[in-house]
Design a protein around this motif. Structure first.
Motif, PDB file in Angstrom:
ATOM      1  N   VAL A 192      -0.260  12.378   1.218  1.00 48.60           N
ATOM      2  CA  VAL A 192      -0.414  11.060   0.913  1.00 48.60           C
ATOM      3  C   VAL A 192       0.915  10.876   0.575  1.00 48.60           C
ATOM      4  CG1 VAL A 192      -0.539   9.397  -1.439  1.00 48.60           C
ATOM      5  CG2 VAL A 192      -2.457  11.339  -0.724  1.00 48.60           C
ATOM      6  N   TRP A 193       2.150  11.114   0.012  1.00 50.34           N
ATOM      7  CA  TRP A 193       3.470  10.533   1.016  1.00 50.34           C
ATOM      8  C   TRP A 193       3.622  10.725   1.997  1.00 50.34           C
ATOM      9  CZ3 TRP A 193       6.671  13.727   3.944  1.00 50.34           C
ATOM     10  CH2 TRP A 193       8.134  13.862   3.652  1.00 50.34           C
ATOM     11  N   ALA A 194       2.846  11.482   2.935  1.00 52.25           N
ATOM     12  CA  ALA A 194       3.271  11.663   4.647  1.00 52.25           C
ATOM     13  C   ALA A 194       2.564   9.932   5.452  1.00 52.25           C
ATOM     14  CB  ALA A 194       2.571  12.553   5.373  1.00 52.25           C
ATOM     15  N   VAL A 195       1.267   9.792   4.416  1.00 51.88           N
ATOM     16  CA  VAL A 195       0.300   8.983   5.134  1.00 51.88           C
ATOM     17  C   VAL A 195       0.931   7.124   4.763  1.00 51.88           C
ATOM     18  CG1 VAL A 195      -1.539   7.625   4.593  1.00 51.88           C
ATOM     19  CG2 VAL A 195      -1.663  10.400   5.571  1.00 51.88           C
ATOM     20  N   ALA A 196       1.631   7.048   3.512  1.00 59.96           N
ATOM     21  CA  ALA A 196       2.381   6.953   3.195  1.00 59.96           C
ATOM     22  C   ALA A 196       3.413   6.022   3.674  1.00 59.96           C
ATOM     23  CB  ALA A 196       3.107   6.399   1.367  1.00 59.96           C
ATOM     24  N   HIS A 197       4.364   6.991   4.284  1.00 55.49           N
ATOM     25  CA  HIS A 197       5.784   6.790   5.562  1.00 55.49           C
ATOM     26  C   HIS A 197       4.792   6.865   6.617  1.00 55.49           C
ATOM     27  CE1 HIS A 197       7.278   8.422   2.075  1.00 55.49           C
ATOM     28  NE2 HIS A 197       8.874   7.775   2.096  1.00 55.49           N
ATOM     29  N   LEU A 198       4.132   6.976   7.061  1.00 54.43           N
ATOM     30  CA  LEU A 198       3.990   6.539   8.507  1.00 54.43           C
ATOM     31  C   LEU A 198       2.896   5.329   8.528  1.00 54.43           C
ATOM     32  CD1 LEU A 198       2.573  10.103   9.568  1.00 54.43           C
ATOM     33  CD2 LEU A 198       4.384   8.882  10.918  1.00 54.43           C
ATOM     34  N   LEU A 199       2.594   4.875   7.591  1.00 61.05           N
ATOM     35  CA  LEU A 199       1.733   3.244   7.452  1.00 61.05           C
ATOM     36  C   LEU A 199       3.411   1.768   7.790  1.00 61.05           C
ATOM     37  CD1 LEU A 199      -0.234   3.508   4.551  1.00 61.05           C
ATOM     38  CD2 LEU A 199      -0.896   3.699   6.866  1.00 61.05           C
ATOM     39  N   VAL A 200       4.274   2.856   6.443  1.00 62.90           N
ATOM     40  CA  VAL A 200       5.590   2.041   6.930  1.00 62.90           C
ATOM     41  C   VAL A 200       6.732   2.397   8.406  1.00 62.90           C
ATOM     42  CG1 VAL A 200       4.930   0.961   4.990  1.00 62.90           C
ATOM     43  CG2 VAL A 200       6.992   2.298   4.862  1.00 62.90           C
ATOM     44  N   ASN A 201       6.953   3.122   8.225  1.00 57.50           N
ATOM     45  CA  ASN A 201       7.259   3.782   9.251  1.00 57.50           C
ATOM     46  C   ASN A 201       7.008   4.432  11.095  1.00 57.50           C
ATOM     47  OD1 ASN A 201      10.180   4.005   7.794  1.00 57.50           O
ATOM     48  ND2 ASN A 201       9.085   4.776   7.028  1.00 57.50           N
ATOM     49  N   GLY A 202       7.058   3.413  11.566  1.00 60.46           N
ATOM     50  CA  GLY A 202       6.017   3.365  13.355  1.00 60.46           C
ATOM     51  C   GLY A 202       7.314   4.206  14.314  1.00 60.46           C
ATOM     52  N   ASP A 203       8.383   4.692  13.927  1.00 63.78           N
ATOM     53  CA  ASP A 203       9.258   5.344  14.628  1.00 63.78           C
ATOM     54  C   ASP A 203       9.293   6.716  14.631  1.00 63.78           C
ATOM     55  OD1 ASP A 203      12.071   6.409  13.220  1.00 63.78           O
ATOM     56  OD2 ASP A 203      10.923   5.196  12.261  1.00 63.78           O
ATOM     57  N   THR A 233       7.670  -4.398   5.466  1.00 59.17           N
ATOM     58  CA  THR A 233       6.306  -5.287   6.336  1.00 59.17           C
ATOM     59  C   THR A 233       5.951  -5.873   4.884  1.00 59.17           C
ATOM     60  OG1 THR A 233       5.964  -2.916   5.788  1.00 59.17           O
ATOM     61  CG2 THR A 233       6.588  -3.935   7.952  1.00 59.17           C
ATOM     62  N   TYR A 234       6.339  -6.975   4.027  1.00 60.12           N
ATOM     63  CA  TYR A 234       5.665  -7.434   3.010  1.00 60.12           C
ATOM     64  C   TYR A 234       5.144  -9.259   3.031  1.00 60.12           C
ATOM     65  CZ  TYR A 234       7.536  -3.891   0.313  1.00 60.12           C
ATOM     66  OH  TYR A 234       7.344  -2.368  -0.290  1.00 60.12           O
ATOM     67  N   PHE A 235       4.639  -9.438   4.722  1.00 65.39           N
ATOM     68  CA  PHE A 235       4.639 -10.703   4.759  1.00 65.39           C
ATOM     69  C   PHE A 235       3.404 -10.840   4.662  1.00 65.39           C
ATOM     70  CE2 PHE A 235       7.724  -9.308   7.565  1.00 65.39           C
ATOM     71  CZ  PHE A 235       6.933  -9.078   8.712  1.00 65.39           C
ATOM     72  N   LEU A 237       0.601  -1.007  -0.515  1.00 62.90           N
ATOM     73  CA  LEU A 237      -0.250   0.329  -0.113  1.00 62.90           C
ATOM     74  C   LEU A 237       1.043   1.178   0.345  1.00 62.90           C
ATOM     75  CD1 LEU A 237      -2.990   1.397   0.613  1.00 62.90           C
ATOM     76  CD2 LEU A 237      -3.536   1.182   2.650  1.00 62.90           C
ATOM     77  N   ASN A 238       2.177   1.775   0.934  1.00 63.42           N
ATOM     78  CA  ASN A 238       2.646   2.210   1.105  1.00 63.42           C
ATOM     79  C   ASN A 238       3.519   3.150  -0.906  1.00 63.42           C
ATOM     80  OD1 ASN A 238       5.074   4.243   1.936  1.00 63.42           O
ATOM     81  ND2 ASN A 238       6.246   2.329   1.064  1.00 63.42           N
ATOM     82  N   ASN A 239       3.603   1.215  -1.797  1.00 64.36           N
ATOM     83  CA  ASN A 239       4.646   1.876  -2.526  1.00 64.36           C
ATOM     84  C   ASN A 239       3.431   2.602  -3.851  1.00 64.36           C
ATOM     85  OD1 ASN A 239       7.193   1.365  -1.804  1.00 64.36           O
ATOM     86  ND2 ASN A 239       6.347  -1.316  -2.585  1.00 64.36           N
ATOM     87  N   LEU A 240       1.902   1.884  -3.225  1.00 61.88           N
ATOM     88  CA  LEU A 240       1.415   2.670  -4.525  1.00 61.88           C
ATOM     89  C   LEU A 240       0.718   3.972  -4.172  1.00 61.88           C
ATOM     90  CD1 LEU A 240      -0.649   1.517  -6.372  1.00 61.88           C
ATOM     91  CD2 LEU A 240      -2.652   0.731  -4.198  1.00 61.88           C
ATOM     92  N   LEU A 241       0.576   4.045  -2.735  1.00 59.78           N
ATOM     93  CA  LEU A 241       0.446   5.862  -2.059  1.00 59.78           C
ATOM     94  C   LEU A 241       1.635   6.820  -2.899  1.00 59.78           C
ATOM     95  CD1 LEU A 241      -1.221   5.490   1.236  1.00 59.78           C
ATOM     96  CD2 LEU A 241      -1.981   6.050  -0.779  1.00 59.78           C
ATOM     97  N   MET A 242       2.444   5.941  -3.197  1.00 59.31           N
ATOM     98  CA  MET A 242       3.808   6.563  -3.365  1.00 59.31           C
ATOM     99  C   MET A 242       3.604   6.727  -4.455  1.00 59.31           C
ATOM    100  SD  MET A 242       5.494   8.131  -1.443  1.00 59.31           S
ATOM    101  CE  MET A 242       6.558   8.199  -1.839  1.00 59.31           C
ATOM    102  N   LEU A 243       3.514   6.223  -5.823  1.00 55.94           N
ATOM    103  CA  LEU A 243       3.052   6.265  -6.753  1.00 55.94           C
ATOM    104  C   LEU A 243       2.110   7.497  -6.857  1.00 55.94           C
ATOM    105  CD1 LEU A 243       2.955   2.493  -8.512  1.00 55.94           C
ATOM    106  CD2 LEU A 243       4.223   4.870  -9.753  1.00 55.94           C
ATOM    107  N   VAL A 244       0.755   7.512  -6.374  1.00 55.57           N
ATOM    108  CA  VAL A 244      -0.296   8.514  -6.218  1.00 55.57           C
ATOM    109  C   VAL A 244       0.411   9.757  -5.701  1.00 55.57           C
ATOM    110  CG1 VAL A 244      -2.750   9.354  -5.103  1.00 55.57           C
ATOM    111  CG2 VAL A 244      -2.261   6.951  -6.491  1.00 55.57           C
TER     112      VAL A 244
END
Length: 184
Positions: free
Chosen positions: A102-113, A182-184, A67-74
């Motif tokens: 959208v960029w910020a949300v995409a990155h917050l989805l995969v970075n929890g620090d 986070t791809y499992f 989802l992060n990668n798709l959102l980054m394309l958008v």
């Protein structure tokens, strides 16, 4: 080093907000002065983010990387809407700012620090405030005939794919492969 990150995000957001809140300030600073402030903010952000200790706040959801990668394309596509003047150009008032959210949300989805929350959350919040400030002013919708139509969107799509590849390459070069994690 977290203080450098916070200072950089505040300086970046403040400089951009000042254009809306105090339009004369940018004129008084001039393009070189304003550009220097943004460059200093960017250096502070990079130094602060790379130098901050990893402090986990939450664990990203397994599989969310797709989802992060798709959102980054958008997000990258939205950044180009105004420049290529395709079919979306007269319909979206703030495509770059929407792309930033959208960029910020995409990155917050995969970075929890904590550093990621400060960086991506801070700049995403700035973009939302900026959108709200801009939307308070009247808008003369661009004439679709002045744009390039579907040709502009096609140009934007090609540019999006090239830029996305470059961004992915830089992330891989920096040791953060966007296609693993986070791809499992």
């Amino acid at each position: 080093m977290m203080w450098l990150l916070v200072l950089g995000v505040v300086l970046m957001a403040g400089a951009h907000l000042s254009m809306r809140l105090s339009p004369g300030l940018k004129a008084r600073l001039g393009r070189p002065g304003y550009g220097a402030i943004l460059l200093v903010a960017l250096v502070l952000i990079v130094a602060g983010y790379r130098g901050s200790a990893f402090t986990p706040v939450y664990t990203p959801i397994p599989g969310i990387g797709h989802l992060n990668n798709l959102l980054m394309l958008v997000a990258v596509f939205l950044f180009g809407v105004g420049g290529t003047k395709g079919l979306l150009w007269p319909r979206l008032r703030n495509p770059m700012l929407i792309g930033t959210v959208v960029w910020a949300v995409a990155h917050l989805l995969v970075n929890g620090d904590l550093s990621s929350i400060v960086l991506f959350g801070g700049l995403g919040l700035w973009a939302l405030v900026q959108i709200a400030l801009i939307d308070r002013t009247p808008w003369a919708r661009p004439d679709p005939a002045a744009g390039r139509g579907i040709r502009g969107d096609a140009m934007n799509l090609v540019g999006t794919l090239v830029l996305y590849g470059l961004i992915a390459g830089v992330h891989i070069w920096l040791g953060h492969n966007p296609f693993v994690g986070t791809y499992f």
